[in-house]
Write a protein that holds these residues in place. Sequence first.
Motif, PDB file in Angstrom:
ATOM      1  N   ARG A 183       0.839  -1.197   0.000  1.00  0.00           N
ATOM      2  CA  ARG A 183       0.000   0.000   0.000  1.00  0.00           C
ATOM      3  C   ARG A 183       0.870   1.242   0.000  1.00  0.00           C
ATOM      4  O   ARG A 183       1.843   1.349   0.732  1.00  0.00           O
ATOM      5  N   THR A 184       0.483   2.206  -0.838  1.00  0.00           N
ATOM      6  CA  THR A 184       1.123   3.520  -0.833  1.00  0.00           C
ATOM      7  C   THR A 184       0.035   4.583  -0.727  1.00  0.00           C
ATOM      8  O   THR A 184      -1.138   4.315  -0.995  1.00  0.00           O
ATOM      9  N   PRO A 185       0.401   5.803  -0.349  1.00  0.00           N
ATOM     10  CA  PRO A 185      -0.565   6.906  -0.394  1.00  0.00           C
ATOM     11  C   PRO A 185      -0.885   7.245  -1.855  1.00  0.00           C
ATOM     12  O   PRO A 185      -0.262   6.727  -2.779  1.00  0.00           O
ATOM     13  N   ASN A 186      -1.854   8.131  -2.024  1.00  0.00           N
ATOM     14  CA  ASN A 186      -2.235   8.566  -3.371  1.00  0.00           C
ATOM     15  C   ASN A 186      -1.289   9.657  -3.861  1.00  0.00           C
ATOM     16  O   ASN A 186      -1.622  10.835  -3.856  1.00  0.00           O
ATOM     17  N   GLY A 187      -0.109   9.259  -4.257  1.00  0.00           N
ATOM     18  CA  GLY A 187       0.874  10.179  -4.817  1.00  0.00           C
ATOM     19  C   GLY A 187       1.638   9.443  -5.909  1.00  0.00           C
ATOM     20  O   GLY A 187       2.145   8.345  -5.680  1.00  0.00           O
ATOM     21  N   GLU A 188       1.701  10.044  -7.106  1.00  0.00           N
ATOM     22  CA  GLU A 188       2.252   9.310  -8.240  1.00  0.00           C
ATOM     23  C   GLU A 188       3.719   8.920  -8.060  1.00  0.00           C
ATOM     24  O   GLU A 188       4.135   7.851  -8.524  1.00  0.00           O
ATOM     25  N   TRP A 189       4.495   9.744  -7.356  1.00  0.00           N
ATOM     26  CA  TRP A 189       5.915   9.459  -7.263  1.00  0.00           C
ATOM     27  C   TRP A 189       6.211   8.301  -6.321  1.00  0.00           C
ATOM     28  O   TRP A 189       7.154   7.540  -6.539  1.00  0.00           O
ATOM     29  N   ARG A 190       5.394   8.118  -5.298  1.00  0.00           N
ATOM     30  CA  ARG A 190       5.579   6.953  -4.420  1.00  0.00           C
ATOM     31  C   ARG A 190       5.294   5.665  -5.193  1.00  0.00           C
ATOM     32  O   ARG A 190       5.972   4.661  -5.035  1.00  0.00           O
ATOM     33  N   VAL A 191       4.270   5.725  -6.020  1.00  0.00           N
ATOM     34  CA  VAL A 191       3.937   4.563  -6.850  1.00  0.00           C
ATOM     35  C   VAL A 191       5.092   4.258  -7.805  1.00  0.00           C
ATOM     36  O   VAL A 191       5.534   3.103  -7.924  1.00  0.00           O
ATOM     37  N   LYS A 192       5.584   5.285  -8.477  1.00  0.00           N
ATOM     38  CA  LYS A 192       6.684   5.077  -9.422  1.00  0.00           C
ATOM     39  C   LYS A 192       7.936   4.545  -8.720  1.00  0.00           C
ATOM     40  O   LYS A 192       8.656   3.700  -9.262  1.00  0.00           O
ATOM     41  N   GLY A 233      10.557  -2.752  -7.741  1.00  0.00           N
ATOM     42  CA  GLY A 233      10.081  -4.106  -8.040  1.00  0.00           C
ATOM     43  C   GLY A 233       8.837  -4.537  -7.298  1.00  0.00           C
ATOM     44  O   GLY A 233       8.351  -5.658  -7.472  1.00  0.00           O
ATOM     45  N   ALA A 234       8.307  -3.661  -6.445  1.00  0.00           N
ATOM     46  CA  ALA A 234       7.095  -3.992  -5.696  1.00  0.00           C
ATOM     47  C   ALA A 234       5.864  -3.806  -6.592  1.00  0.00           C
ATOM     48  O   ALA A 234       5.947  -3.317  -7.720  1.00  0.00           O
ATOM     49  N   ASN A 235       4.709  -4.193  -6.054  1.00  0.00           N
ATOM     50  CA  ASN A 235       3.426  -3.962  -6.712  1.00  0.00           C
ATOM     51  C   ASN A 235       2.674  -2.926  -5.876  1.00  0.00           C
ATOM     52  O   ASN A 235       1.869  -3.281  -5.017  1.00  0.00           O
ATOM     53  N   PRO A 236       2.948  -1.625  -6.090  1.00  0.00           N
ATOM     54  CA  PRO A 236       2.346  -0.588  -5.244  1.00  0.00           C
ATOM     55  C   PRO A 236       0.846  -0.456  -5.486  1.00  0.00           C
ATOM     56  O   PRO A 236       0.380  -0.505  -6.628  1.00  0.00           O
ATOM     57  N   THR A 237       0.101  -0.274  -4.398  1.00  0.00           N
ATOM     58  CA  THR A 237      -1.354  -0.177  -4.461  1.00  0.00           C
ATOM     59  C   THR A 237      -1.814   1.044  -3.670  1.00  0.00           C
ATOM     60  O   THR A 237      -1.848   1.004  -2.439  1.00  0.00           O
TER      61      THR A 237
END
Length: 324
Positions: free
Chosen positions: A164-173, A179-183
Amino acid sequence: MKKTLIATVVASFGAMPAAAADITMKFGHVGAPGSLFEATVNHYAACVGEKSGGKVEVQTFGSSQLGTDKELLQKLKLGQVDFALPSSVMSSVDGIFGVFEMPYIIKDRDHMRRVQDAMMDKFQGAANANGYHILGLAENGFRHITNNTRPINQPEDLKGIKLRTPNGEWRVKMFQQYGANPTPMAFSDVFTALQTGVIDGQENPYAQIASAKFQEVQKYLSITGHVYTPAYILGSKKHIEAQPADVRAVLSDCAAETQTFTYEKAAELETELLDVIKTAGVEVNEADKDAFITASKPIYESFAGEVEGGQELIDAVLALGNSS
């Protein structure tokens, strides 16, 4: 001059007889009871009440009672909420805030203070252009990874982990790069998602991990410190500007006082809450930060290429980290 004005304002408020508040404001946030967010918001509310002589009452609503971070940003503009305490989600407001999503760009709180002193006009300008006003900064803190799959020593250990990540595009990227599957997911949904196995892990400062009781549903904590995120004591530009000058002065002054309180509280919690997490039986390891820093270079390159003035922002923040 500012201190003189504030002293005059406080003195004029103090001369007023005790009475019901003339102005009532709502402060919504996503922090759970016992979190740094809760302590920050409660301190701010108490400061405003005291310095206004009771003229202004700030009512606090934690645990996403008034909405998620994204919902609170919208409610600020609609005038349904007066203050919010967003963190990573600010990168969705304007790309400039994404600089704080760059891994390991902020060294410590002194570095963050220097960035704030030197560059706040840039961030305030971006906030104002989008209808918001930053009264001051607090913090979310240095983030670490918890999960139920394996200890994370190097980025490759994240391969395939639903995080799980917050709703921020750079954390997802960033986590895609590792190599994780950010959600992306609202903070209020994370405990249940971890408990039921919808996600394997998450990343947050100790204060958010412990107050949300993630240690009860996670096996591993890996100390990565991959991102330091400020939190923003945020209001609607239109609403803040509509307040009388004496009220605006108190709101700003209390934001500055709250930042000092938050930094001191956060430093205390970093030690106390790591012990709380360990005591719950979570296995703790120190990650190889050099490996993470090396793996982070493409994120910096993407930010420099995609955000207007991105490279200059990065360079300015890094240069302030080297200041004495």
